[in-house]
Design an enzyme around this catalytic site. Sequence first.
Site, PDB file in Angstrom:
ATOM      1  N   ASP A  90       0.857  -1.181   0.000  1.00 53.63           N
ATOM      2  CA  ASP A  90       0.000   0.000   0.000  1.00 53.63           C
ATOM      3  C   ASP A  90       0.898   1.236   0.000  1.00 53.63           C
ATOM      4  O   ASP A  90       2.108   1.144   0.254  1.00 53.63           O
ATOM      5  CB  ASP A  90      -0.896  -0.035   1.243  1.00 53.63           C
ATOM      6  CG  ASP A  90      -1.833   1.147   1.329  1.00 53.63           C
ATOM      7  OD1 ASP A  90      -2.438   1.499   0.299  1.00 53.63           O
ATOM      8  OD2 ASP A  90      -1.942   1.732   2.416  1.00 53.63           O
ATOM      9  N   ASP A 111      -0.294   5.110   1.022  1.00 55.88           N
ATOM     10  CA  ASP A 111      -0.575   6.014   2.144  1.00 55.88           C
ATOM     11  C   ASP A 111      -0.441   5.266   3.458  1.00 55.88           C
ATOM     12  O   ASP A 111      -1.121   4.265   3.682  1.00 55.88           O
ATOM     13  CB  ASP A 111      -1.988   6.592   2.027  1.00 55.88           C
ATOM     14  CG  ASP A 111      -2.150   7.492   0.809  1.00 55.88           C
ATOM     15  OD1 ASP A 111      -1.281   8.347   0.614  1.00 55.88           O
ATOM     16  OD2 ASP A 111      -3.134   7.324   0.079  1.00 55.88           O
TER      17      ASP A 111
END
Length: 340
Positions: A18, A20
């Site tokens: 991922d 963020d």
Amino acid sequence: MNNVELTPLDGIELLLADLDGVVYRGSDAIDYAIESLNRVAERIPVAYVTNNASRTDASVAEHLRGLGLDAQSTDIVTSPQAAVRLLAELVPAGSTVLAVGGEGLTFELAKAGYVPTSSALDNPAAVVQGFASTLGWEQLAEACFALNSDVGGGGIPWVATNTDWTILVARGIAPGNGTLVSAVHSAVGRLPIVAGKPEVAIYQEALGRFGMANALFVGDRLDTDILGSNRAGIASVFVMTGVDGAKQLLAADSPSRPRFILEDLRQLHEPYPQTIHSDAGQFAVGDSAVRMQENRIELVAAGTQINLIRASTAAIWESGLAIYGIELAPDLMDELGITR
């Protein structure tokens, strides 16, 4: 009993990360993330999977290169890409599609042969909704007009890139695409098909692109990253550098529990300590230990906080009890950094 401690990366062919809360917060890199991921890339491919629909894969890759990662646009898997994959099953290429979102969404629609529009007056064949910080009432209203245009027939298809309730930005946590999707849902009375995490479409997009099944996913959110990777049958790593923390881990239900819990990405390369469960109800991980007494968890040895989190989650998860039925000793809560 096998006492060999392996790293989370042992036996893995592909790392999915991922962005963020894992690689960066806002525009700045998270401590140790860049060097740790570059070290992974020396061994196996690394791909970046993001629910953020506001940017193109090329712009995301440029951002990552600016942070020091060797990332190309083909290494970026976005929720608009997954949304277009779903859309292809609903309406044919060449159709006019109402795009509610930013450049990341309109770019992928056009690349797939659709005709993006911003107006329901163009009689779109479908609505695709993604996040953009500039979205306002007018754009959401156009989605409602289009989706309500054929109420008797059930309405045209509606695909959402993701339904994250929040988004992590430099100044903190802000409303995400899920809040905007909810606004449209309230007006049209139905829910969209969702492409991004925690749904499996975005994971299928990633695995299909790289052609590798033995992957590991790293995320910072239990309700999207970890839940989604578990649904997709991908081993999951939770890193404590983003939105969720110890409190959310302890309360995680079975579908949202990661295989590994890391303090930061350096620990991808470190042996992962085993949890030792004794007959006396003690759970020990490295230098930390807790004891389960009926529905109460007591502190035995604080050790390092990350090992204490691992020991405490093991005790709760193996108990089979819901978090509201468990009592944590006050000194344990203090060591875990959980506010009483």
